[in-house]
Design an enzyme around this catalytic site. Structure first.
Site, PDB file in Angstrom:
ATOM      1  N   LYS A  92      12.158 -16.439  -8.778  1.00 19.10           N
ATOM      2  CA  LYS A  92      12.028 -15.426  -9.837  1.00 19.10           C
ATOM      3  C   LYS A  92      11.033 -15.882 -10.893  1.00 19.10           C
ATOM      4  O   LYS A  92      10.204 -15.123 -11.361  1.00 19.10           O
ATOM      5  CB  LYS A  92      13.415 -15.186 -10.458  1.00 19.10           C
ATOM      6  CG  LYS A  92      13.681 -13.829 -10.946  1.00 19.10           C
ATOM      7  CD  LYS A  92      14.152 -12.828  -9.901  1.00 19.10           C
ATOM      8  CE  LYS A  92      13.404 -12.786  -8.632  1.00 19.10           C
ATOM      9  NZ  LYS A  92      14.003 -12.039  -7.572  1.00 19.10           N
ATOM     10  N   TRP A  97      -2.723  -2.886  -1.645  1.00 24.13           N
ATOM     11  CA  TRP A  97      -2.427  -4.315  -1.713  1.00 24.13           C
ATOM     12  C   TRP A  97      -3.307  -4.932  -0.638  1.00 24.13           C
ATOM     13  O   TRP A  97      -3.118  -4.699   0.561  1.00 24.13           O
ATOM     14  CB  TRP A  97      -0.952  -4.572  -1.416  1.00 24.13           C
ATOM     15  CG  TRP A  97      -0.566  -6.018  -1.572  1.00 24.13           C
ATOM     16  CD1 TRP A  97      -0.186  -6.644  -2.720  1.00 24.13           C
ATOM     17  CD2 TRP A  97      -0.509  -7.017  -0.536  1.00 24.13           C
ATOM     18  NE1 TRP A  97       0.099  -7.968  -2.474  1.00 24.13           N
ATOM     19  CE2 TRP A  97      -0.091  -8.224  -1.139  1.00 24.13           C
ATOM     20  CE3 TRP A  97      -0.773  -7.013   0.828  1.00 24.13           C
ATOM     21  CZ2 TRP A  97       0.067  -9.408  -0.419  1.00 24.13           C
ATOM     22  CZ3 TRP A  97      -0.610  -8.186   1.539  1.00 24.13           C
ATOM     23  CH2 TRP A  97      -0.193  -9.369   0.913  1.00 24.13           C
ATOM     24  N   ASN A 125      -1.878   2.625   5.523  1.00 21.51           N
ATOM     25  CA  ASN A 125      -1.001   1.510   5.189  1.00 21.51           C
ATOM     26  C   ASN A 125      -0.695   0.784   6.488  1.00 21.51           C
ATOM     27  O   ASN A 125      -0.134   1.385   7.404  1.00 21.51           O
ATOM     28  CB  ASN A 125       0.285   2.033   4.539  1.00 21.51           C
ATOM     29  CG  ASN A 125       1.294   0.922   4.307  1.00 21.51           C
ATOM     30  OD1 ASN A 125       0.937  -0.245   4.215  1.00 21.51           O
ATOM     31  ND2 ASN A 125       2.559   1.290   4.234  1.00 21.51           N
ATOM     32  N   GLY A 126      -1.086  -0.474   6.582  1.00 24.46           N
ATOM     33  CA  GLY A 126      -0.847  -1.234   7.807  1.00 24.46           C
ATOM     34  C   GLY A 126      -2.037  -2.123   8.089  1.00 24.46           C
ATOM     35  O   GLY A 126      -2.795  -2.477   7.178  1.00 24.46           O
ATOM     36  N   LYS A 139       5.759  -4.526  -3.900  1.00 24.36           N
ATOM     37  CA  LYS A 139       7.205  -4.396  -3.749  1.00 24.36           C
ATOM     38  C   LYS A 139       7.625  -4.307  -2.290  1.00 24.36           C
ATOM     39  O   LYS A 139       8.648  -4.834  -1.901  1.00 24.36           O
ATOM     40  CB  LYS A 139       7.663  -3.149  -4.507  1.00 24.36           C
ATOM     41  CG  LYS A 139       9.159  -2.924  -4.504  1.00 24.36           C
ATOM     42  CD  LYS A 139       9.830  -3.823  -5.503  1.00 24.36           C
ATOM     43  CE  LYS A 139      11.337  -3.668  -5.517  1.00 24.36           C
ATOM     44  NZ  LYS A 139      11.979  -4.889  -6.014  1.00 24.36           N
ATOM     45  N   GLU A 158       7.225 -16.120  -9.512  1.00 29.59           N
ATOM     46  CA  GLU A 158       6.527 -14.861  -9.242  1.00 29.59           C
ATOM     47  C   GLU A 158       6.212 -14.079 -10.512  1.00 29.59           C
ATOM     48  O   GLU A 158       5.268 -13.294 -10.536  1.00 29.59           O
ATOM     49  CB  GLU A 158       7.297 -13.989  -8.239  1.00 29.59           C
ATOM     50  CG  GLU A 158       8.593 -13.431  -8.757  1.00 29.59           C
ATOM     51  CD  GLU A 158       9.332 -12.563  -7.743  1.00 29.59           C
ATOM     52  OE1 GLU A 158       8.680 -11.906  -6.930  1.00 29.59           O
ATOM     53  OE2 GLU A 158      10.578 -12.556  -7.782  1.00 29.59           O
ATOM     54  N   ARG A 165       4.036  -0.466  -4.757  1.00 27.51           N
ATOM     55  CA  ARG A 165       3.770  -0.952  -3.398  1.00 27.51           C
ATOM     56  C   ARG A 165       2.460  -1.741  -3.306  1.00 27.51           C
ATOM     57  O   ARG A 165       2.171  -2.355  -2.272  1.00 27.51           O
ATOM     58  CB  ARG A 165       3.701   0.232  -2.431  1.00 27.51           C
ATOM     59  CG  ARG A 165       4.963   1.050  -2.382  1.00 27.51           C
ATOM     60  CD  ARG A 165       4.784   2.228  -1.472  1.00 27.51           C
ATOM     61  NE  ARG A 165       4.714   1.822  -0.096  1.00 27.51           N
ATOM     62  CZ  ARG A 165       5.750   1.750   0.730  1.00 27.51           C
ATOM     63  NH1 ARG A 165       6.943   2.065   0.299  1.00 27.51           N
ATOM     64  NH2 ARG A 165       5.587   1.374   1.971  1.00 27.51           N
ATOM     65  N   CYS A 215       0.850  -1.175   0.000  1.00 28.87           N
ATOM     66  CA  CYS A 215       0.000   0.000   0.000  1.00 28.87           C
ATOM     67  C   CYS A 215       0.893   1.235   0.000  1.00 28.87           C
ATOM     68  O   CYS A 215       1.896   1.304   0.692  1.00 28.87           O
ATOM     69  CB  CYS A 215      -0.941   0.092   1.190  1.00 28.87           C
ATOM     70  SG  CYS A 215      -2.085  -1.261   1.286  1.00 28.87           S
ATOM     71  N   GLU A 234      16.674 -19.157  -5.817  1.00 30.78           N
ATOM     72  CA  GLU A 234      16.400 -17.804  -6.317  1.00 30.78           C
ATOM     73  C   GLU A 234      15.788 -17.881  -7.727  1.00 30.78           C
ATOM     74  O   GLU A 234      14.848 -17.156  -8.048  1.00 30.78           O
ATOM     75  CB  GLU A 234      17.690 -16.974  -6.300  1.00 30.78           C
ATOM     76  CG  GLU A 234      17.586 -15.581  -6.897  1.00 30.78           C
ATOM     77  CD  GLU A 234      16.490 -14.695  -6.316  1.00 30.78           C
ATOM     78  OE1 GLU A 234      15.910 -15.020  -5.267  1.00 30.78           O
ATOM     79  OE2 GLU A 234      16.188 -13.663  -6.944  1.00 30.78           O
ATOM     80  N   HIS A 251      15.212 -38.968  -3.027  1.00 31.15           N
ATOM     81  CA  HIS A 251      14.538 -39.285  -1.763  1.00 31.15           C
ATOM     82  C   HIS A 251      13.043 -38.973  -1.807  1.00 31.15           C
ATOM     83  O   HIS A 251      12.408 -38.872  -0.762  1.00 31.15           O
ATOM     84  CB  HIS A 251      15.219 -38.549  -0.606  1.00 31.15           C
ATOM     85  CG  HIS A 251      16.643 -38.962  -0.418  1.00 31.15           C
ATOM     86  ND1 HIS A 251      16.985 -40.225   0.022  1.00 31.15           N
ATOM     87  CD2 HIS A 251      17.813 -38.331  -0.675  1.00 31.15           C
ATOM     88  CE1 HIS A 251      18.310 -40.334   0.052  1.00 31.15           C
ATOM     89  NE2 HIS A 251      18.827 -39.187  -0.368  1.00 31.15           N
TER      90      HIS A 251
HETATM   91  C1  F6R Z   1      11.274 -11.362  -4.975  1.00 22.18           C
HETATM   92  C2  F6R Z   1      11.246 -10.256  -4.033  1.00 22.18           C
HETATM   93  C3  F6R Z   1      10.837 -10.533  -2.634  1.00 22.18           C
HETATM   94  C4  F6R Z   1      11.624  -9.642  -1.668  1.00 22.18           C
HETATM   95  C5  F6R Z   1      11.088  -9.816  -0.234  1.00 22.18           C
HETATM   96  C6  F6R Z   1      11.871  -8.990   0.761  1.00 22.18           C
HETATM   97  O1  F6R Z   1      11.721 -10.960  -6.238  1.00 22.18           O
HETATM   98  O2  F6R Z   1      11.525  -9.141  -4.384  1.00 22.18           O
HETATM   99  O3  F6R Z   1      10.971 -11.876  -2.313  1.00 22.18           O
HETATM  100  O4  F6R Z   1      12.973 -10.000  -1.723  1.00 22.18           O
HETATM  101  O5  F6R Z   1       9.744  -9.440  -0.194  1.00 22.18           O
HETATM  102  O6  F6R Z   1      11.806  -7.632   0.462  1.00 22.18           O
HETATM  103  P1  F6R Z   1      12.880  -6.633   1.020  1.00 22.18           P
HETATM  104  O7  F6R Z   1      14.186  -6.992   0.429  1.00 22.18           O
HETATM  105  O8  F6R Z   1      12.403  -5.279   0.612  1.00 22.18           O
HETATM  106  O9  F6R Z   1      12.900  -6.806   2.517  1.00 22.18           O
END
Ligand code: F6R
Length: 607
Positions: free
Chosen positions: A484, A74, A100-101, A602, A487, A27, A2, A480, A503
């Protein structure tokens, strides 16, 4: 998670907050809304979906105002919809709030207010806030907010306006990010710098509990008991240049390509002539020498960076490191004391889980070090020491350049700890930094191979499941890669340590199942090759990411991605690049919103 923005001053608030809101869309983007006081009346407009839907639905050119608040959401409580979008207005129609919260005690408060005759339209927790304020209102919005804050439990960044006080904007920060920006002709409140920086670099990073009373030409800040407090005005050195796509189709692609430059900067700032420098305010050599336990905590991609950091510290400093997901850290038995160091990694510096873990580490007396990309973010104020990634703003929700620059920061932390513990000498450090310096050009080489990544994307895009495998550091890179791809493409992906497949998980392999194997670690490549053969024998399409010239891996793969050679410990910096590009092209070929994947945001500011 948000974004909120507000303006009060002599300019047209509607225009300023709508523009600011667009910068905050990363956000959260399931609905958006705005309230303004125009023609003496409080008006509120909301729409499901992205901000563009809101702009297309209404003509805001006539909504001239001097005070406005806006929100991009969000969803936490209640599905994404117009009625659940913010701002929420009190049932008497007078007080409008963006939030936001989370309000933890909203059900209890809602029952009490309903008994008093308040009515509710949405399924949200936030709608309780304007009504609690209204319940405490007797002609002074600031006093009502101070009282309301005492009954609300949870986390809040709030912007509040009222049709009874047309020249006032009240804001509150408690456990969710909020800043006050000082403009030449007015003031803004915002979740982060990006939405205000085009107007001013004079900012006040509010503290938890701060309540701001803003008029067109003055502001006062109070603590939660209503005592006036002084807060420092910071003049930030930040430019907006990275917030545009600069010719790339998407921020994700642009940010992938920005990695060589960002990494170069992140390396060069940390040494002079291959000797580690003191440019960063990290713990002293003596303090580092005394550390007995090291933990690393973070979420998502930042956690994967932390796991590479764990490996680097263990290899170089010969001290065990425990990595723990931040949302687990807080509730586990963590055996911390003043001889423990906990490293927190967070691109945004606002992730609620990471901040909660940090609070817990401090409560237990540990030393805390934050690695973040965002100047002035909450983590920079909460941790004992802070180091930055220097990646520049990362707009795409899927993290790329923040990850690789987090790795650089962690390699340097590992070298500093190892040096303090007497485990490596200057020649070892020089050797690692020299190899690091080659990484930007090596990434450029990988980026040129994009036709190969496009082809791989076309091959895998219609799969139901895609698996990633690897051993040791390669397993972290596999995790990772899986994150990637899932998502951005919404395809089910999962990462396994190569040796674990037999296993149980190998039962998932069917003819044609794609498996992306990372095989860069010289001491276990042979084992990984055997595991590849087991996969191929069961019909899997094995796409291997390996060091150039590794013919044995080539023979045990159906498709090969070669990366330049570097030190084993540094390969995560290179092996992740093909994974990022495969994710990008797969998402693109599926017609997804590459920069804003569904259901995500984000900055994740709720636990
Ligand atoms: C994936 C991604 C998320 C962030 C996670 C932590 O591409 O961006 O998994 O890494 O939400 O976010 P930060 O780094 O802002 O604490």
């Amino acid at each position: 998670m948000c974004g909120i923005v507000g303006y009060i001053g002599n300019k047209n608030a509607t225009e300023i907050v709508l523009n600011g809101l667009k910068k905050l869309e990363y956000r959260g983007y399931d609905s958006a809304g705005i309230s303004m006081i125009t023609g003496g009346k409080l008006e509120t407009y909301k729409k499901k979906g992205k901000i563009v839907n809101l702009e297309n639905a209404y003509d805001f050119s006539s909504k001239i105002s001097n005070v406005a608040i806006a929100h991009t959401r969000w969803a936490t409580h209640g599905e994404p919809s117009e009625v659940n979008a913010h701002p929420h207005v009190s049932s008497d129609g007078k007080i409008s709030v963006v939030h936001n919260g989370i309000v933890e005690n909203y059900l209890e408060l809602r029952n009490k207010l309903q008994e008093k005759g308040f009515t509710f339209k949405s399924q949200t927790d936030t709608e309780i806030i304007p009504n609690v304020i209204s319940d405490n209102y007797d002609g002074d919005l600031l006093k009502a907010v101070i009282k309301a804050h005492k009954v609300l439990r949870g986390s809040f960044a709030l912007g509040i306006i009222s049709s009874d006080e047309k020249d006032r904007l009240v804001a509150l920060r408690d456990s969710s990010p909020l800043l006050l920006a000082i403009l030449e002709d007015g003031y803004m409140i915002a979740s982060d710098i990006t939405s205000v920086i085009e107007h001013t670099n004079k900012l006040i990073f509010l503290k938890d509990g701060d309540i701001v009373d803003i008029k067109k030409d003055s502001y006062k800040i109070y603590d939660s008991d209503g005592n006036e407090v002084d807060r420092e005005v910071t003049e930030v050195d930040y430019t907006d240049e990275s917030a545009s796509k600069e010719g790339y189709d998407h921020f994700l692609l642009k940010e992938i390509h920005e990695q060589p430059k960002a990494i170069e900067k992140a390396i060069s700032l940390r040494h002079n002539d291959y000797v580690l420098n003191d440019n960063e305010d990290i713990f002293t050599k003596e303090e580092l020498k005394d550390i007995e336990k090291i933990y690393i905590s973070a979420c998502g991609t930042a956690f994967h960076a932390g796991e590479v950091g764990k490996y680097a510290i263990e290899s170089l400093a010969k001290i065990p490191v425990i990595s723990e997901i931040a949302s687990e850290f807080r509730y586990k038995n963590m055996f911390l004391d003043e001889k423990s160091l906990v490293i927190f990694v967070s691109q945004s510096g606002e992730t609620a889980d990471t901040l909660a873990a940090l609070k817990e580490a401090k409560r237990l007396g540990a030393k805390t070090l934050a690695i973040t990309n965002v100047l002035g973010s909450t983590i920079t104020r909460d941790a004992d020491k802070v180091i930055y990634c220097y990646a520049g703003p990362e707009i795409s929700v899927a993290s790329t350049k923040a990850y690789t620059t987090q790795l650089i920061a962690l390699y340097f932390v590992a070298m500093r700890i190892a040096k303090a513990k007497g485990q490596i000498d200057d020649a070892d450090i020089k050797n690692i930094i020299e190899a690091l310096e080659k990484i930007p050009a090596q990434i450029d080489e990988i980026l040129k191979d994009k036709e190969n990544f496009k082809e791989i994307a076309m091959e895998i895009k219609d799969s139901n499941s895609i698996f990633y495998t690897g051993r040791l550091l390669d397993f972290i890179t596999a995790k990772e890669g899986a994150l990637k791809l899932k998502e951005t493409s919404y395809i089910h992906t999962e990462a396994f340590p190569s040796g674990e497949l037999k296993h149980g998980s190998i039962a998932l392999i069917e003819p044609g199942t794609p498996v992306i194997t990372v095989a860069t670690q010289s001491k276990i490549t042979e084992k990984t090759i055997s595991n590849n053969q087991e996969l191929i024998a069961r019909g899997a399409k094995v796409i291997s990411i390996t060091n150039r010239g590794n013919d044995f891996v080539k023979d045990a793969s159906t498709n090969l991605v070669e990366i330049p050679k570097t030190l084993d410990i540094l390969t995560p910096l290179l092996a992740v690049i093909p994974e990022q590009l495969i994710a990008y092209y797969t998402s693109l070929s599926l017609g997804n919103d590459v920069d804003k994947p569904r259901n995500l945001a984000k900055s994740v500011t709720v636990e």
